[in-house]
Design a protein around this motif. Sequence first.
Motif, PDB file in Angstrom:
ATOM      1  N   ALA A  48       0.844  -1.196   0.000  1.00 28.82           N
ATOM      2  CA  ALA A  48       0.000   0.000   0.000  1.00 28.82           C
ATOM      3  C   ALA A  48       0.882   1.250   0.000  1.00 28.82           C
ATOM      4  N   VAL A  49       1.956   1.226   0.779  1.00 34.00           N
ATOM      5  CA  VAL A  49       2.897   2.352   0.816  1.00 34.00           C
ATOM      6  C   VAL A  49       3.567   2.529  -0.543  1.00 34.00           C
ATOM      7  N   ALA A  50       3.965   1.419  -1.165  1.00 31.60           N
ATOM      8  CA  ALA A  50       4.609   1.471  -2.480  1.00 31.60           C
ATOM      9  C   ALA A  50       3.666   2.070  -3.526  1.00 31.60           C
ATOM     10  N   SER A  51       2.405   1.666  -3.492  1.00 32.97           N
ATOM     11  CA  SER A  51       1.428   2.184  -4.433  1.00 32.97           C
ATOM     12  C   SER A  51       1.218   3.682  -4.238  1.00 32.97           C
ATOM     13  N   ALA A  52       1.102   4.106  -2.987  1.00 29.41           N
ATOM     14  CA  ALA A  52       0.923   5.530  -2.694  1.00 29.41           C
ATOM     15  C   ALA A  52       2.136   6.334  -3.162  1.00 29.41           C
ATOM     16  N   ARG A  53       3.318   5.769  -2.977  1.00 32.23           N
ATOM     17  CA  ARG A  53       4.539   6.441  -3.431  1.00 32.23           C
ATOM     18  C   ARG A  53       4.540   6.623  -4.946  1.00 32.23           C
ATOM     19  N   SER A 207      -2.045   0.581  -8.454  1.00 34.93           N
ATOM     20  CA  SER A 207      -3.116   1.254  -7.705  1.00 34.93           C
ATOM     21  C   SER A 207      -4.035   0.305  -6.925  1.00 34.93           C
ATOM     22  N   PRO A 208      -4.354  -0.903  -7.423  1.00 32.95           N
ATOM     23  CA  PRO A 208      -5.201  -1.786  -6.601  1.00 32.95           C
ATOM     24  C   PRO A 208      -4.581  -2.131  -5.243  1.00 32.95           C
ATOM     25  N   PHE A 209      -3.246  -2.136  -5.167  1.00 29.28           N
ATOM     26  CA  PHE A 209      -2.581  -2.485  -3.910  1.00 29.28           C
ATOM     27  C   PHE A 209      -2.757  -1.403  -2.852  1.00 29.28           C
ATOM     28  N   LEU A 210      -3.148  -0.209  -3.278  1.00 32.31           N
ATOM     29  CA  LEU A 210      -3.387   0.868  -2.319  1.00 32.31           C
ATOM     30  C   LEU A 210      -4.512   0.505  -1.369  1.00 32.31           C
ATOM     31  N   PHE A 211      -5.408  -0.382  -1.842  1.00 39.21           N
ATOM     32  CA  PHE A 211      -6.599  -0.725  -1.061  1.00 39.21           C
ATOM     33  C   PHE A 211      -6.464  -2.064  -0.341  1.00 39.21           C
ATOM     34  N   THR A 212      -5.212  -2.531  -0.167  1.00 40.53           N
ATOM     35  CA  THR A 212      -5.008  -3.727   0.645  1.00 40.53           C
ATOM     36  C   THR A 212      -5.397  -3.467   2.096  1.00 40.53           C
ATOM     37  N   GLN A 213      -5.432  -2.198   2.469  1.00 43.02           N
ATOM     38  CA  GLN A 213      -6.036  -1.782   3.736  1.00 43.02           C
ATOM     39  C   GLN A 213      -6.616  -0.398   3.535  1.00 43.02           C
ATOM     40  N   ILE A 218      -3.351   7.591   4.840  1.00 44.55           N
ATOM     41  CA  ILE A 218      -2.670   8.662   4.108  1.00 44.55           C
ATOM     42  C   ILE A 218      -3.087  10.027   4.640  1.00 44.55           C
ATOM     43  N   LEU A 219      -4.282  10.122   5.213  1.00 44.84           N
ATOM     44  CA  LEU A 219      -4.790  11.396   5.703  1.00 44.84           C
ATOM     45  C   LEU A 219      -4.259  11.745   7.087  1.00 44.84           C
ATOM     46  N   LEU A 225       2.928  12.880   5.400  1.00 45.72           N
ATOM     47  CA  LEU A 225       4.326  13.306   5.283  1.00 45.72           C
ATOM     48  C   LEU A 225       5.201  12.190   4.709  1.00 45.72           C
ATOM     49  N   THR A 226       4.887  10.946   5.074  1.00 47.22           N
ATOM     50  CA  THR A 226       5.650   9.810   4.540  1.00 47.22           C
ATOM     51  C   THR A 226       5.469   9.689   3.030  1.00 47.22           C
ATOM     52  N   VAL A 227       4.216   9.736   2.573  1.00 49.48           N
ATOM     53  CA  VAL A 227       3.941   9.623   1.136  1.00 49.48           C
ATOM     54  C   VAL A 227       4.524  10.819   0.384  1.00 49.48           C
ATOM     55  N   LEU A 228       4.428  12.014   0.985  1.00 52.10           N
ATOM     56  CA  LEU A 228       4.977  13.208   0.341  1.00 52.10           C
ATOM     57  C   LEU A 228       6.489  13.085   0.160  1.00 52.10           C
ATOM     58  N   TRP A 229       7.178  12.633   1.211  1.00 54.01           N
ATOM     59  CA  TRP A 229       8.636  12.474   1.121  1.00 54.01           C
ATOM     60  C   TRP A 229       9.004  11.395   0.089  1.00 54.01           C
ATOM     61  N   LEU A 230       8.308  10.266   0.156  1.00 58.54           N
ATOM     62  CA  LEU A 230       8.602   9.172  -0.768  1.00 58.54           C
ATOM     63  C   LEU A 230       8.311   9.565  -2.220  1.00 58.54           C
ATOM     64  N   GLY A 231       7.224  10.301  -2.434  1.00 58.74           N
ATOM     65  CA  GLY A 231       6.851  10.685  -3.786  1.00 58.74           C
ATOM     66  C   GLY A 231       7.676  11.830  -4.347  1.00 58.74           C
ATOM     67  N   LEU A 232       7.882  12.871  -3.530  1.00 54.30           N
ATOM     68  CA  LEU A 232       8.588  14.064  -4.002  1.00 54.30           C
ATOM     69  C   LEU A 232      10.105  13.907  -3.955  1.00 54.30           C
TER      70      LEU A 232
END
Length: 301
Positions: A48-53, A207-213, A218-219, A225-232
């Motif tokens: 899920a973290v990987a997908s969000a990243r 993207s389907p893996f984002l919904f494993t939980q 993310i909110l 902050l984790t997704v922002l750092w990983l993505g940016l």
Amino acid sequence: MRASYEYHRLMSTTKQRAGIFAVLGAALCFGTTGTTQQLGVPDISPVAVASARLICGSLFLFFFAYFQRHSRGQVRMPARDLIICGVGIGMYQLTFFSAVHSTGIAIATVTALGAAPTLSAIVAYLLMGEKPQKNWYLGTSITILGIVLVGTTNGVASFNGKGVALAVLAGFGFAVFNVVCRRSLARGAQDMWLTATTFGVAALVSSPFLFTQNPEWILTSKGFLTVLWLGLITTSIGYVLFMYGLKRIESSLAATVVLAEPATATILAAVVIGEKLTLQSYLGIAIVASGILYLSRKSSN
């Protein structure tokens, strides 16, 4: 005449120095990936973290690519290659985060980075018919030895086969991305647009893996902050710096400088997360680095 020579030499030196610092900056960005995951959202599903990243990172990459739209040119990556690259980078992200969760930051990072050059040669042979040089076998053997040393740092019984296998799969995914992208870059495709579209496909695939939980994590402040750092930082800025550097220095030199990634990941794992590293760990890391350097030197000859 001499003044002209000195000017061109100075410009060449400045260009190389800029390239080195760009690749070093990219390596430092990449090296924070595992620690960010474990420190920020250790209880969230790694896929899920990987997908969000990937989703976050691809949005920023398209944003950066927009500012280079006038230099995009007419060459595009074929749709088939784009899908292959997207699946490859998606596999890399999903399996790497799973490997970090399973076997730890240091082992996952060193294994994935060490496996990538070896697997790139295999993928290049299967897809493009490029036969590995004889010296590739020695470089691969050195790298495998280093990975085994790192993986068995606490004894053979502690060897996490699942985690190491996931890290090797991550290396394979990156190898597919590397080889197929290189083919399109050689034809004249713009690197920034190519990277953005590839990560866009990877984001869709994963993207389907984002919904494993429940994605409500993310909110939260830590999740956002984790997704922002990983993505940016670790994706967008990291790859922009890496591509910028590759245009200015030889690939063999880039392979040397990017070894700052496992060093950064290992230091952060020990200092921030508290992973225990032994003399064997550092010896294994050094051997993997030697194998990568040997492979990159031979491939550039």
